[in-house]
Design a protein around this motif. Structure first.
Motif, mmCIF file in Angstrom:
data_model
loop_
_atom_site.group_PDB
_atom_site.id
_atom_site.type_symbol
_atom_site.label_atom_id
_atom_site.label_comp_id
_atom_site.label_asym_id
_atom_site.label_seq_id
_atom_site.Cartn_x
_atom_site.Cartn_y
_atom_site.Cartn_z
ATOM 1 N N GLY A 23 24.795 56.430 102.510
ATOM 2 C CA GLY A 23 23.644 56.706 101.268
ATOM 3 C C GLY A 23 22.681 57.685 101.468
ATOM 4 N N ALA A 24 23.369 58.713 102.261
ATOM 5 C CA ALA A 24 22.470 60.041 102.654
ATOM 6 C C ALA A 24 22.202 60.985 101.333
ATOM 7 N N ALA A 50 31.273 63.399 96.836
ATOM 8 C CA ALA A 50 30.804 64.398 97.720
ATOM 9 C C ALA A 50 30.204 65.552 96.862
ATOM 10 N N ARG A 51 30.883 65.832 95.694
ATOM 11 C CA ARG A 51 30.705 66.829 94.981
ATOM 12 C C ARG A 51 29.061 66.770 94.440
ATOM 13 N N ARG A 52 28.446 65.729 94.308
ATOM 14 C CA ARG A 52 27.372 65.573 93.766
ATOM 15 C C ARG A 52 26.267 65.891 94.845
ATOM 16 N N VAL A 63 29.396 66.201 105.106
ATOM 17 C CA VAL A 63 29.461 65.186 104.135
ATOM 18 C C VAL A 63 30.799 64.623 103.997
ATOM 19 N N ALA A 64 30.753 63.073 103.958
ATOM 20 C CA ALA A 64 31.938 62.368 104.014
ATOM 21 C C ALA A 64 31.928 61.452 102.720
ATOM 22 N N GLU A 65 33.222 61.474 102.127
ATOM 23 C CA GLU A 65 33.113 60.605 101.029
ATOM 24 C C GLU A 65 33.634 59.113 100.923
ATOM 25 N N GLY A 71 35.463 48.081 102.900
ATOM 26 C CA GLY A 71 35.259 48.367 104.437
ATOM 27 C C GLY A 71 36.479 49.483 104.729
ATOM 28 N N ALA A 72 37.476 49.138 103.848
ATOM 29 C CA ALA A 72 38.746 50.178 103.987
ATOM 30 C C ALA A 72 38.219 51.663 104.427
ATOM 31 N N ASP A 73 37.199 51.936 103.447
ATOM 32 C CA ASP A 73 36.801 53.258 103.158
ATOM 33 C C ASP A 73 36.034 53.821 104.441
ATOM 34 N N LEU A 74 35.623 52.692 105.416
ATOM 35 C CA LEU A 74 34.701 53.256 106.459
ATOM 36 C C LEU A 74 35.372 53.525 107.738
#
Length: 254
Positions: A23-24, A50-52, A63-65, A71-74
Motif C-alpha cells: 500500500g505504498a 505500478a503505472r499510477r 516499485v513492485a506490482e 497470497g499468490a502475488d506476494l
C-alpha cells in the motif's frame, strides 16, 4: 504485558534492512516509504497498479506490482524482506455504500503475508490499524460508541477488527505489531512537530480523538522496524502530550 516481552527479533539500528511496504501508494504508505528510504533502508513499494505510482521511484523506492489480498502475488515480493509494513486500504475515501464489501479484507492480507514471509529469522511485520478498534477505558472499543465512530462506517471497522485475531492465529512465527493512529491524521503541519508516544490500550477516549501527522506515524513505524520494543500486540501511536505552563514552572523552595 504481552507487548513488552522479548520476541527474539534482531535490533538493527543503523543497519540497512530490506523493507516491503504494502500500500505504498497511499498517504500513510508513501510517508512510511519515504521515511525508511531517508534512513538508508532498501524499500520496495507494493501497489496494485505500478503505472499510477511511478513517482515513488523519485523517492528511491523500488516499485513492485501485486494485489495484497492475493497470497499468490506476494511470494516473490516478500520472500527476502526483513520488515513488512501493511499500509493497505481498500479505498482512498469512504464509499457511498458498503454493499459487496468483504469484511475479511484484512484477514486475506494477513494470510497472504504470513504465507509469503520468511520465518527464520522472524520477519518483522508492522501493520497500520484503525482507531475504531482500540479499547477505551470502559472496556468497549471505539467502534462501539456511536458518538465517536459513525455507525455507517462499521463494516470497515469490523474488517480492521478481524485483523488482530487473524494475526494471533496465523502469525506466531512472525514478530508482528499493530500500530494504530488516532482519529485525526494530518498530512503536515503542527501535528508533526509534537512528537509521538506509544500507548497500549485501554485508552482514555480523549486520546483516541487526538491528531497526529503522517510523518510522525511514519517515524513511529520506522523506529519499531529498526529497533523493536513491542511485540505481538496492538499499540496506539499518539501525539506527545502537551506540557502546560503550570507543569513547566519549577517548584518553589520555601
Amino acid at each position: 504485558m504481552t507487548g513488552t516481552q522479548p520476541f527474539g527479533a534482531v535490533s538493527r539500528p543503523g543497519a540497512p534492512a530490506r523493507v516491503a511496504v504494502l500500500g505504498a501508494g497511499g498517504r500513510a504508505g508513501r510517508a512510511v516509504s519515504q521515511e525508511l528510504v531517508a534512513r538508508g533502508h532498501q524499500v520496495t513499494g507494493v501497489v496494485r497498479d505500478a503505472r499510477r505510482h511511478r513517482s515513488l521511484g523519485d523517492l528511491g523506492v523500488e516499485v513492485a506490482e501485486a494485489d495484497a489480498t492475493r497470497g499468490a502475488d506476494l511470494g516473490d515480493v516478500l520472500r527476502d524482506a526483513d520488515v513488512i509494513v501493511v499500509a493497505v486500504t481498500p479505498f482512498s475515501a469512504p464509499p457511498p455504500s458498503f454493499d459487496g464489501f468483504d469484511e475479511a479484507f484484512y484477514e486475506h492480507i494477513v494470510a497472504g503475508v504470513v504465507g509469503a514471509a520468511r520465518k527464520s529469522p522472524a520477519t518483522r511485520l508492522v501493520t497500520i490499524g484503525l482507531f475504531a478498534t482500540l479499547t477505551i477505558a470502559d472496556g468497549r472499543t471505539v467502534m462501539d460508541d456511536p458518538a465517536v465512530f459513525p455507525p455507517w462506517l462499521l463494516p470497515f471497522a469490523r474488517a480492521h477488527a478481524r485483523e488482530l485475531p487473524a494475526l494471533r492465529r496465523r502469525a506466531s512465527d512472525l514478530d508482528w505489531l499493530v500500530v494504530t493512529p488516532p482519529a485525526g491524521l494530518q498530512a503536515d503541519g503542527a501535528a508533526d512537530a509534537a512528537g509521538y508516544v506509544l500507548v497500549e490500550p485501554p485508552l482514555d477516549r480523549r486520546l483516541v480523538e487526538g491528531v497526529l501527522g503522517y510523518d510522525e506515524l511514519a517515524r513511529a513505524i520506522a523506529d519499531q522496524a529498526e529497533t523493536p520494543t513491542l511485540h505481538q500486540t496492538q499499540v496506539a501511536v499518539l501525539p506527545t502530550p502537551e506540557v502546560t505552563a503550570q507543569e513547566r514552572q519549577p517548584e518553589s523552595s520555601d
